[in-house]
Each structure stands twice: as C-alpha cells, then as structure tokens.
Design a protein around this motif. Structure first.
Motif, mmCIF file in Angstrom:
data_model
loop_
_atom_site.group_PDB
_atom_site.id
_atom_site.type_symbol
_atom_site.label_atom_id
_atom_site.label_comp_id
_atom_site.label_asym_id
_atom_site.label_seq_id
_atom_site.Cartn_x
_atom_site.Cartn_y
_atom_site.Cartn_z
ATOM 1 N N GLY A 487 68.036 132.340 107.477
ATOM 2 C CA GLY A 487 68.331 132.552 108.641
ATOM 3 C C GLY A 487 69.612 131.837 109.260
ATOM 4 O O GLY A 487 70.019 132.298 110.473
ATOM 5 N N THR A 488 69.991 131.087 108.675
ATOM 6 C CA THR A 488 71.123 130.003 108.944
ATOM 7 C C THR A 488 72.476 130.904 109.038
ATOM 8 O O THR A 488 72.831 131.413 107.901
ATOM 9 C CB THR A 488 71.206 128.974 108.070
ATOM 10 O OG1 THR A 488 70.147 128.080 108.397
ATOM 11 C CG2 THR A 488 72.346 127.934 108.495
ATOM 12 N N LEU A 489 73.533 130.773 109.825
ATOM 13 C CA LEU A 489 74.652 131.462 110.008
ATOM 14 C C LEU A 489 76.000 130.277 109.466
ATOM 15 O O LEU A 489 75.702 129.251 110.470
ATOM 16 C CB LEU A 489 74.931 131.920 111.290
ATOM 17 C CG LEU A 489 76.639 132.703 111.494
ATOM 18 C CD1 LEU A 489 76.779 133.693 110.409
ATOM 19 C CD2 LEU A 489 76.653 133.114 112.775
ATOM 20 N N GLU A 490 76.519 130.386 108.493
ATOM 21 C CA GLU A 490 77.433 129.700 108.412
ATOM 22 C C GLU A 490 79.032 130.225 108.462
ATOM 23 O O GLU A 490 79.376 131.436 108.265
ATOM 24 C CB GLU A 490 77.532 129.362 106.697
ATOM 25 C CG GLU A 490 78.740 128.335 106.389
ATOM 26 C CD GLU A 490 78.542 128.111 104.824
ATOM 27 O OE1 GLU A 490 79.349 127.531 104.185
ATOM 28 O OE2 GLU A 490 77.800 128.663 104.093
ATOM 29 N N ILE A 491 79.691 129.421 109.294
ATOM 30 C CA ILE A 491 80.973 129.666 109.689
ATOM 31 C C ILE A 491 82.017 128.679 108.914
ATOM 32 O O ILE A 491 82.332 127.559 109.300
ATOM 33 C CB ILE A 491 81.218 129.520 111.375
ATOM 34 C CG1 ILE A 491 80.539 130.432 111.951
ATOM 35 C CG2 ILE A 491 82.715 130.040 111.374
ATOM 36 C CD1 ILE A 491 80.444 130.332 113.573
ATOM 37 N N LYS A 492 82.802 129.171 108.155
ATOM 38 C CA LYS A 492 83.749 128.381 107.181
ATOM 39 C C LYS A 492 85.097 128.106 108.166
ATOM 40 O O LYS A 492 85.503 128.952 108.601
ATOM 41 C CB LYS A 492 84.166 129.241 105.952
ATOM 42 C CG LYS A 492 82.911 129.525 105.010
ATOM 43 C CD LYS A 492 83.236 130.035 103.804
ATOM 44 C CE LYS A 492 81.988 130.218 103.129
ATOM 45 N NZ LYS A 492 82.364 131.053 101.502
ATOM 46 N N ARG A 493 85.454 126.979 108.076
ATOM 47 C CA ARG A 493 86.682 126.556 108.878
ATOM 48 C C ARG A 493 86.736 127.056 110.223
ATOM 49 O O ARG A 493 87.676 127.942 110.440
ATOM 50 C CB ARG A 493 87.716 126.905 107.985
ATOM 51 C CG ARG A 493 87.903 126.264 106.859
ATOM 52 C CD ARG A 493 89.148 126.613 106.048
ATOM 53 N NE ARG A 493 89.330 128.054 105.585
ATOM 54 C CZ ARG A 493 88.640 128.705 104.687
ATOM 55 N NH1 ARG A 493 87.691 128.267 103.880
ATOM 56 N NH2 ARG A 493 88.809 130.171 104.584
ATOM 57 N N ILE A 494 85.851 126.595 111.006
ATOM 58 C CA ILE A 494 85.850 127.235 112.479
ATOM 59 C C ILE A 494 86.991 127.099 113.346
ATOM 60 O O ILE A 494 87.773 126.067 113.053
ATOM 61 C CB ILE A 494 84.701 126.564 113.193
ATOM 62 C CG1 ILE A 494 84.303 127.577 114.411
ATOM 63 C CG2 ILE A 494 84.939 125.334 113.474
ATOM 64 C CD1 ILE A 494 82.847 127.138 114.956
ATOM 65 N N ARG A 495 87.328 128.142 114.129
ATOM 66 C CA ARG A 495 88.499 128.068 114.793
ATOM 67 C C ARG A 495 88.246 127.955 116.193
ATOM 68 O O ARG A 495 87.029 128.158 116.766
ATOM 69 C CB ARG A 495 89.522 129.154 114.405
ATOM 70 C CG ARG A 495 89.903 129.557 112.916
ATOM 71 C CD ARG A 495 91.125 130.347 112.856
ATOM 72 N NE ARG A 495 90.573 131.621 113.137
ATOM 73 C CZ ARG A 495 90.174 132.719 112.313
ATOM 74 N NH1 ARG A 495 90.602 132.591 111.207
ATOM 75 N NH2 ARG A 495 89.913 134.083 112.784
ATOM 76 N N VAL A 496 89.317 127.992 117.212
ATOM 77 C CA VAL A 496 89.056 127.510 118.667
ATOM 78 C C VAL A 496 88.869 129.128 119.119
ATOM 79 O O VAL A 496 87.830 129.065 119.897
ATOM 80 C CB VAL A 496 90.499 127.277 119.295
ATOM 81 C CG1 VAL A 496 90.181 127.362 120.769
ATOM 82 C CG2 VAL A 496 90.803 125.941 118.837
#
Length: 1180
Positions: A487-496
């Motif tokens: 269930g974990t959501l991964e966001i790679k290189r998050i931006r503003v």
C-alpha cells in the motif's frame, strides 16, 4: 469456459504471493513468534528456560510435549510456565538430568494449533580433567612425539590450545630471559603444531623441547571458563647424531581416509607428518594442484585446509604429500558433502474469503532430497477428515472454494537423515471490511528532490483494491509514482509542484476505507562553507568554519562532533556563532571534526581533520632476537611521529644487575630503521630502551626490553654436595646442590649424571636432567654406587665432579636377634642382652635395635592391668649388645621381644620372653577423704594405692594442727593393712589439721599423700542440717518477734518526743568464756543474731545449748542498748573521750568504751537481759 479457468489460475497465483499484515484484533489462529533453538544447551545450576511465545485471537493456550508425550507442567514442582506465555522455566533443584529430553511447544485456540520445533535440551557438563599425575615422557632426539589432549567432551565442544611453563613450582634460578617464567602459548611451526583433535604433534623432537613442560587448556564458551590439564614433562635423551628419517604419517594414519561434512558446516582437512628433516606438505585436488579460493584458508604451515562453510563444490579427492630429502609419502582424503533440508520457499499465512481459492507452498532441498509431509493442527493430513476443498499436490497444498471449516494451522515438515524443517502457516477464512491500519490524516514535510514514501497499510477480506490519488482526482500510477504491494506510494525525486493532499482508498465487496496525507515540500539544506583540514604545531590556535543555506521556514541548529562524539566545551574549546574555536591545541585535540546542520527536515554534515605536530611517542614492543656471544638484534614498533618524521633513534642500555636504572647511551640509528644489531659484551645481562627524535624534540624513553643475557661458554663450576640415597629397595636418588645463575655460563643449564656399581667393571651409565635429582631404578638392595655429576649447557659440558659413593634402597631385615635374655632384674628396671644380627641380613644400614614390651599381669591376682604395648630403641653396635629397660611397674609379670631396624624397615620379631619384677614401694593411697561428722571430730578414710607394687603391710599417718599456737608436734599413727580410716578430736571449731598418708610393703614405705582439712565452722555445719528457716513454726515465731520489736520502736519514739529520760544500767560482772564472735578483722558480726537464733533450735548437748542461749542473750542486750540509748549516747570510738548523756550522768562508768562492750558481748556468758526479749528468746 476458458475465462473462469483463467480467473481461477490468476486467483491462485495472487493469493499464493499475497502477504497481509493481519491486525491482532481480527480473529485468527495462533502464530508462534519466538522459540528456543533446536539444540538448546543450558547450565543446570541456573534456571533452564525454553522459550515459546505466540500470538492469536483469542490468545493461545500453551501446552508441552516431552519425548513425544504430553508433559503435565502443573504437576511437576520443579517446572512452571510464564503467564500468558508458553515459556517453560525448569528449576531442577534435584536430579537435573531427568530434564534432558526433546520438548515441543503447542499454542492452541479455537481456530487451530501451532507447533514449535522439537527442542533438544542438553545440560552442560562439568568441564573437569582428572587430576592425574602424568609421568615424564622420555624420548630420544629426532623421534616423533604426540602429546594427547583429550579434553572433556562437553557439551558444548571446548576450544583447545597448548601452553608451556605450566607448573606452579619453579626453580629459583630460571634460564629464561624474563625475570620469572610465565605460562605462554606453545610456539607452532612446521615441526610443532596442534591437530584438529587438540593433540600436540612434534614431527621430531629436539633437545630444547625438554626446557619446559606442556599443558593442554580447554575453553568452554558456554560457561566462559578455562580448564587446564595436568602438565607433562618431556625428557629428551641426547645422542651423538640424529639419524635422518623418511616421512611417516602422524595424522591421519594409513594411505587413505574419508571425511563427511554437512553443507554450511566447517570443513577441516589435515595432514601431519613425522620425519628428519621436517617434511614439507603439499596438496592436490582431483589430480590437479589445489587452487586456493577466496573462502578457503591454508593454515598450520600448509598442514591444514580450512573451509568455513562447506558446499557441494568442495567434494572430491584431496591428496596431501609429505616430502623431505630422504623420501616422500602420500595420503588420499575423500571429502563428501551432504545437506540437511533448507528452504527454497516456505509457506506463509493465508487470509481468504469464503469460496476463494489459495495454496500453501513448501519447497525445500537437501542431500539426500527431503521428504515433505503436511499436518493440520499437528495431526498428519492423511489421518485428518477429508475435505473436498483441500488437495495435496507434492509440496503444495491447494484450496478451492474454501469455507470456515478450512480455518486451521497447517504444518509442513521437510526431513532427511541429517535434519528437518518445520513451518507453521494458517488459513483464516473470514469476511472483513477494508480498514486502513496506522495513523490517519498525517502531514509530511519532505525535501525537494528526495525519494518520498507515503504509507497506507491496510487489511480486508477479500483482498481490497487500493487506489492513490491527489486531491481525490485521478489514479497515481506510473512515471515517478509507484504503488507497492503493502500500500505504500513512492514518489521519486519529489518536486515543489507535488505538494498537496494525497488520498488512499481501499475497497472490496464488503465496504471501503480511506486516509489523507498532506505533503509539504521544502528547499534542501546546503552547507555553503565547509571546515578545512589543518596541520598545526602543538600550542597554536585553531578555527573551524561552518555555515549553511536552509529553507526560510525551517530554522537550523549547528552541532559539532569529534570522532563521532559530541564536542566537550571548556575554556579552550568554544563556539563563535556556528564556528568552532580551539586555543592552545595539544595532541588530545587531534581527530576528525564534523559540523552538523540540523533542521526539522533532516541534517547535513561536513568533516575536517585536525593534525597536531608534537614530539614523537616512545617506541613500543621491544623484542630481542638472533642472540650471539657479542651481539643481539633489537626490534621495536615506532611510536606515533605526530606528523613530524622521526629523524633518528637513540638506543640506551643498562647492564648493572645490582643497581638497575643507570642508563647509558649505546648508539644512534637512522629514523627509517626499526631493527638494528647491537654490539655487546659476551655473557652479560642487558636491558635496552629506545628514544625517538624528530624536529619537535625527543620522545619519552620506551619501556625497557626484557632482560637479556648474551651467550657464553660451557660451565666452569662443579655441582656440590652430591648424595646417593635409596628411597625404595630397588632405587637410588642422586641429588646435588644447583649452580648459581652466575655459574651457568650459558642458557638451558642441565646436569649430566654418571653412575656405576662400586668395585665392578661395568661401564659408566649417564642421563641428562634439568632437575636437582635423578632416580636410578632396578638397582640391587643396599648396593654401593660410584656417582659423579657435571653441568651442561648449550655450549658444552663442564668439568666432572669427584666420585661420591652412594647406596641404593634398603629392604626389610631377614633375621631377628637371637638369645634374648634378661639380667639384674629390679623392681622398676631390667637389663637386656641379645646376640647381634649379621650385617648381610640387615638389608641396609643398621639403625637400632627396638624392644617391644608390655605388662602382662600383676602378681596380685585381684589386680587388673593395662596390656598396652610400649617400645624402646637402643642404638648399639657391638659384639655384645645390651640395654636397660626402665620405668617398669614393680611386682608385675612382663613379656617382651626385640627386632632389628634399618633406615626404612623393621625386621622380624625375636622369641618372646617373660620376666617378673620384685616388690617395690607402693604409690600414694587413693581417694583420701577428710570429713567432719561432729563439731569436735574430724574423720579421714582412704582406699588402696593405685599401684600397690607388692603386698600392702600397713599404713603410716602423720598429722599436725595447722593454725594452733600451742606448738604441737607431728603425731604418727601406724595402721595394719585392713584399717583404712581414722578420727581425731578438735580443740575447737577453728582447728585445722595437715594429714600425710603413705602405704608400706615389705620393701619399704611408699609415696606420701598430704592434704589439709577444710575450715569447718558452725554455720557450715548448720548448712548440712535441716534448714529450719523453711519450717512453719519458725516463721510464726519470727513474725511475733518482728511485731514486738515494732511496738518497742513506737514506744521509744513516744518517749523521745516527750523528752523522757532513760535509766542507766548498773555495771555487772561479766564472766569470760572462750567464745569469739569477732570476725577476722576484729569487728562485731551482727549476723551472729541469726546464727544464735538457729543454734537455739539444734539438738546440741545441754551444756552447749545453755552456752548458746547465754551468747544469744548478750547479743540481744547489746542491740537493745544501742537502740534505746541513741538519744542519750553519742558514738563512742576506741580510746576516745566519753561524753555525758542528757541527765548529766557519765555513761562511761557503767558501760565503758566500745571495745569493752564487745568484750562483754563476746565473753559475757552470765549477762542477763532487762528486756521483754528475754522471755521470747527463752521460749526459742
């Protein structure tokens, strides 16, 4: 038709791969979460704990099996289970061995039963070697030697190693360079090494191997203790030359052997060979030279191959070859690798909704291949009730269309002959609405550009669908977004622009649930100025600068670390904003300094190294090697140069053995050397130390090296005080005084002992020893030997000593003295005569003749005697020996015999002879008693003497008064033997007598017994009579007397208050009587009233009764006079003036002084009382 099959297959694949985090509030079968290891070793002295923890809903109930049978923990007083746990505590106060068994824990609730592994409980055994004394091993130089270890088996298996210099007792002078020998590990090399079994192998022994003893030590890791085996001494016999020998195998023996090892265990392959010269070992595998891989180690000078974790690639034939210049030999070792079962895929828990499908997979491998068996709640599946939705297919258990009856705990057992695996996995059939686990509606702050993980753990049955969206719109999947199976959501290189609210939604046919997470993206922290590395001289100041750029909304703090620990601030170390300042640095300030910038989003760090230049540290670990007569190699480990190169080393020495500490410079050496050869004088003691020099200055001196002695020459001194003495009948101990350390002239001093029988043509025999004595065995009894000893060291043999004569051990004498006889028999002594024993039959040196004698009986038939045996030795050496036996009892019958003795044994006894002693004088009579049966009579009696020493003819009694002044002479009374009592009349009750009594025989009068009579008094006599004070009539009379005295006192008080006058008594004539009531100090004893009152009631003769009454009246009158005249008489002293009374009469003319009054009281037998007390005392 194809679509349902495809859907079913997909469902099977999905359920087999899906792992859910099941909340504990959901009903579920038990799961074992903690258990002890399969091979569980415990100390019986401690509480033995077998762990078993499980979870489930409802909470599981625990039970145990022991050796496959139910174990009733509640009925065993030495075991208990912890609350809400299956952990078993075994106290084993008595007989702990009964608890060595195989245990299995069972955790059960209404949905199933989970089983632990079978835990084998073993007790750690007492790690003790038998305290046997190991005999020295005697071996010739060049021969192989194996010293066995045989440590206690455990469990657990101990770690073994060998030490030298193990004995507790040391000679005072010890030929080792250290000040005193200490136990140290045996140095191993190609010739000497320890085998896998713990034995110590010598390929060939050298003379130096006998310089110390050896002991095997075992360390038991479970108890963390070390046990030492008794030391063994090796004696190496010297030979002119050591013969060369071809290699032979010490371990393993023969030409081939095999090793079987389990996969993952340690594999040790070993070959140890004997031979002269020492052989070299080489290895091949499967006909090719052994390729040493990275995980493989060749140890013990190529004698052993160590593989920490064996694999199937290590199987094959290993050939070890031992080679020297004489020949070679080969040994083939076949290595086989087997494997206990190991997991490929173990079953996992399944949560299924009714009518869903699933499967449990149990895949394992091993050598041989393991057998798979399935169990349901611990019961074999083949014995369980068949169920149409359940099917076993090899290592897979398949479920189709499950219902609540399929809820259970399933066990998979994979086993072969080398072990087993057991896994529990439950199938939980239930309907559960989706729920999100963990916190909800969180707010997360993240750094721009970092990977971000947003958790959304969930649960439901059937398995819910998961969807992530931003602001509830769309579906986040793909690109920079990835949804994990948990269930974990991964966001790679998050931006503003990723900042916002994210929604997690889970749903199935039973319902849905959701959770929101708010994400804020912050600017990353960047260190704009980093600290720089510095190299400074001690005493200067240092400044480390550190600054950073952070997000405006996130405050930052600065922290400094030194070598990963927080900097301790003091007067030298401080902060200037975010910069670190250190003043007057020293070597203690040296290290890595780290600046850490912390914000709520995380932290950034930058490090720099501070190096402080200073004088070098002193060198360490000084070692001496390559000794010779005039040189030695000195090696050391350079100390820290403190970042300034060492330019040179200064070596100093101290050679004064008596006044150490006088260091002198020897030489200097370049700074790039740490091993130099020192030029020295031969056979002298040295200690060395080294000083390092760099551009900053000189280091402190190093610690001194061990004390060193240069090599020398053969000994010049001769051992002194050589002796040869037998300690057993067929041996001889040769001993001598040791050479002083100054006389050794070289290391490893030994003694060469020579011996041969005197007056024989046999060759001299010899042996070498390092001890101060040597034993010769198989010698003839008491045989003279010629002995000589010479000292030997590593440089040669010293001069021989002069020949000394010693004798071997003595044996028991063969014959007894003959013609034992007596003469000059007296009452207490007798003269003995006997014929001497021949020298040859004594079997040793004549020590003495010993006579054993005992008193057999008395010539008085009625008298019993003690027959205890006594002995007396006569050190007589002559053709006509004789001796006087004294301290005998007269008038007794004696028996005796004689033996001859040497320094060790007594010979056989001679014939026993008898003789009788004549009469003598008796001992003092026994039980002499003095009694007083009447006031004027003393009675004495006695018994026969303890030793009559003949026939008693009578007794003599002498007696005389002790305290009389009449000057009486000593009186003597003679009595026949049948009279044993006598009485004598006393002059008065204070007369004492001294009695002396002796018995007579026909020989004369015996020992006198003297004793004085006690001090008998009337009071003492009265204590022997009836105590009238306890009689009722006497108590009544005394009460009446007390009442009358009280009345008189009241009358006197009334008269005094009225000012009345007291009549003065007329003087009366006082008749004296020889009665003295004074005590020993001359003062009047007022207690005489009590005694007189008691005497008045005793059955005395009439005259004594009257006398006692008169004395009693006088005493009462005296008291009454003193009582009645207190108002008119003052105290009167002896010889003082007499005052007037109240009416003017001169009381002195009637009463006189106090002394006169006492005389009246003591001797006034006719004095009458003018008082009512007369009648009372008359009645008494």
């Amino acid at each position: 038709m194809g679509m349902p099959v495809k859907a079913t297959l997909l469902a099977l694949l999905w359920q087999s791969a899906w792992t859910l985090d099941i909340p504990l509030e959901i009903r579920q079968p038990p799961t074992i979460i903690k258990q002890s290891v399969k091979d569980h070793i415990m100390d019986p002295k401690d509480t033995m704990v077998i762990e078993c923890e499980a979870k489930g809903n409802p909470h599981p109930i625990f039970s145990w099996r022991r050796n496959g049978k139910y174990f009733n923990v509640a009925r065993d007083p030495q075991t208990s289970m912890r609350r809400r746990s299956g952990t078993l505590d075994i106290y084993a106060w008595n007989n702990p061995e009964q608890y060595e068994a195989e245990y299995q824990c069972i955790a059960s609730n209404e949905y199933g039963s989970a089983y632990s592994n079978k835990i084998r409980l073993r007790l750690s055994r007492a790690p003790l070697w038998p305290r046997e004394i190991l005999e020295p091993i005697v071996i010739s130089a060049g021969q192989p030697l194996v010293l066995s270890c045989d440590p206690p088996p455990g469990p657990p298996k101990p770690e073994t190693y060998w030490m030298s210099s193990c004995s507790y007792a040391r000679p005072f002078s010890w030929p080792i360079q250290t000040a005193f020998p200490t136990m140290q590990p045996v140095r191993q090399d190609r010739r000497v090494s320890m085998g896998v079994n713990g034995d110590l192998y010598f390929s060939n022994v050298l003379i130096n191997d006998s310089a110390t003893d050896y002991c095997c030590n075992a360390r038991f890791p479970h108890k963390n203790i070390i046990q030492q085996k008794m030391p063994v001494v090796v004696k190496v016999l010297t030979t002119r030359t050591v013969a060369e020998a071809a290699p032979t195998w010490l371990s393993p023996t023969g030409s081939s052997s095999s090793i079987l090892v389990l996969q993952g265990e340690e594999l040790l392959i070993e070959c140890i060979a004997a031979g002269v010269p020492t052989p070299h070992i080489s290895w091949t595998k499967d006909g090719e030279k052994l390729a040493v891989k990275s995980y493989m180690k060749v140890k013990n000078f190529n004698k052993m191959i160590q593989i920490p974790k064996a694999s199937f690639d290590d199987t094959g034939e290993y050939v070890c070859t031992a080679t020297n210049k004489v020949g070679y030999i080969e040994h083939t070792i076949t290595v086989g690798v087997k494997a206990a079962p190991f997991w490929l895929e173990r079953p996992t828990d399944l949560v299924l909704a009714p009518e869903e499908n699933g499967r449990l997979v149990c895949q394992s491998d091993g050598a041989p291949r393991p057998t798979i068996r399935w169990f349901i709640n611990g019961e074999p599946i083949e014995k369980a009730t068949p169920h149409p939705s359940r099917q076993v297919s090899g290592d897979t258990l398949i479920f189709r269309g499950v219902n609540l009856e399929n809820t259970a705990v399933y066990q998979c057992n994979a086993s072969n002959q080398y072990g087993y695996l057991l896994a529990n996995a439950f199938v939980n059939v239930l309907h559960a609405t989706p729920r999100i686990l963990g916190p909800r509606h969180e707010m997360m702050k993240v750094v721009e550009g970092s990977p971000t993980f947003i958790d959304c753990r969930y649960f439901g049955s059937p398995v819910p669908d998961l969807r992530w969206s931003k602001y509830g719109q769309g579906n986040l999947e793909g690109g920079r977004f990835k949804i994990h199976s948990n269930g974990t959501l991964e966001i790679k290189r998050i931006r503003v622009d990723d900042q916002g609210t994210y929604l997690c939604v889970v749903s199935n046919i039973a319902g849905r649930d959701e959770s929101q997470v708010r994400i804020e993206v912050k600017e990353p922290t960047v260190i704009s100025k980093r600290p720089q590395n510095m190299k400074v001289i001690r005493g200067t100041d240092v400044r480390f600068e550190c600054s950073a750029k952070t997000d405006v909304s996130t405050p930052a703090t600065t922290t400094w670390l030194k070598n990963k620990k927080a900097v301790s601030f003091n007067w030298r170390t401080s902060l200037d904003e975010s910069n670190l300042v250190i003043t007057t640095v020293n070597t203690g300030d040296e290290g890595n300094y780290t600046c850490i910038i912390k914000t709520e989003m995380g932290q950034m760090s930058a490090s720099a190294r501070l190096m402080v230049m200073d004088r070098p540290n002193p060198p360490t670990d000084l070692e001496l090697s390559d000794p010779s007569e005039r040189s030695v190699r000195l090696t050391w480990v350079p100390g820290d140069s403190h970042h300034s190169p060492i330019s040179e080393y200064l070596v100093q020495y101290d050679e004064d053995d008596w006044l150490p500490g006088k260091w002198r410079n020897l030489s200097t050496y370049p700074g790039n050397l740490n091993s130099v050869i020192l030029q020295l004088s031969p056979f002298s003691y040295y200690e060395f130390r080294v000083i390092a020099v760099n551009a900053i200055g000189l280091s402190r001196p190093s610690r001194p090296s061990m004390r060193f002695q240069t090599s020398g020459a053969p000994p010049d001194a001769i051992p002194k005080n050589i002796k040869g003495v037998g300690t057993w009948r067929n041996n001889m101990e040769i001993s001598w005084e040791p050479l002083t350390y100054r006389e050794w002239n070289g290391p490893h001093l030994k003694y060469l002992v020579w011996w041969r029988r005197r007056d024989s043509r046999e060759e001299w025999k010899n042996a070498t020893t390092k001890w101060l004595r040597y034993y010769i065995y198989d010698a003839d009894t008491f045989t003279p030997y010629e002995i000589k000893v010479q000292a030997v060291n590593d440089f040669g043999m010293g001069p021989e000593s002069s020949v000394v004569i010693g004798y071997s051990g003595e044996d028991r004498p063969l014959t007894a003295p003959l013609n034992l006889r007596v003469s000059d028999i007296e009452s207490t002594q007798v003269t003995l005569h006997w014929d001497p024993v021949s020298r040859s039959s004594i079997m040793g040196e004549l020590k003495e003749y010993k006579v054993y004698y005992w008193r057999d009986s008395s010539q008085l038939r009625w008298m019993g005697v003690s027959r205890a045996m006594k002995s007396k030795a006569f050190k007589i050496n002559g053709p006509e020996p004789l001796g006087v036996l004294s301290e005998l009892f007269p008038y007794s019958n004696y028996k005796l015999y004689i033996v001859v003795t040497n320094n060790r044994y007594e010979g056989p006894p001679s014939n026993t002879i008898e003789f009788s002693t004549p009469e003598g004088v008796p001992s003092a009579p026994r039980s002499f008693r003095i009694q007083q049966r009447h006031l004027d009579t003393i009675y004495v009696d006695w018994d026969l003497p303890a030793e009559p020493s003949g026939i008693i003819t009578g007794y003599s009694l002498k007696y005389q008064t002790v305290n009389a002044t009449r000057g009486e002479e000593m009186r003597t009374e003679e009595f026949p033997s049948n009279v044993t009592s006598f009485s004598v009349r006393r002059y008065d009750r204070y007369t004492r007598y001294r009695f002396s009594l002796a018995a007579r025989t026909r020989v004369g009068i015996g020992e006198w017994h003297t004793e004085e009579s006690p001090h008998y008094t009337t009071e003492a006599y009265a204590r022997d009579q009836v105590d009238i004070s306890t009689q009722g009539w006497f108590i009544g009379i005394m009460c009446a007397v007390a009442l009358i005295i009280l009345i008189l006192l009241i009358v006197c008080f009334i008269k005094r208050s009225r000012g009345g006058k007291y009549p003065v008594r007329e003087k009366k004539d006082i008749s004296l009587e020889p009665v003295d009531d004074k005590d020993q100090e001359g003062s009047f004893d007022y207690r005489s009233l009590e005694r007189i009152a008691r005497v008045a009631t005793l059955p005395y003769p009439r005259r004594e009764e009257e006398r006692g009454l008169q004395r009693g009246q006088t005493s009462v009158e005296a008291i009454m006079k003193r009582t009645d005249s207190d108002d008119s008489l003052v105290d009167y002293g002896e010889g003082g003036e007499i005052p007037f009374n109240e009416d003017g009469s001169f009381i002195g003319q009637y009463t006189g002084s106090r002394r006169d009054l006492r005389e009246e009281m003591d001797f006034g037998g006719t004095l009458e009382l003018h008082s009512p007390m007369n009648a009372i005392y008359s009645l008494a």
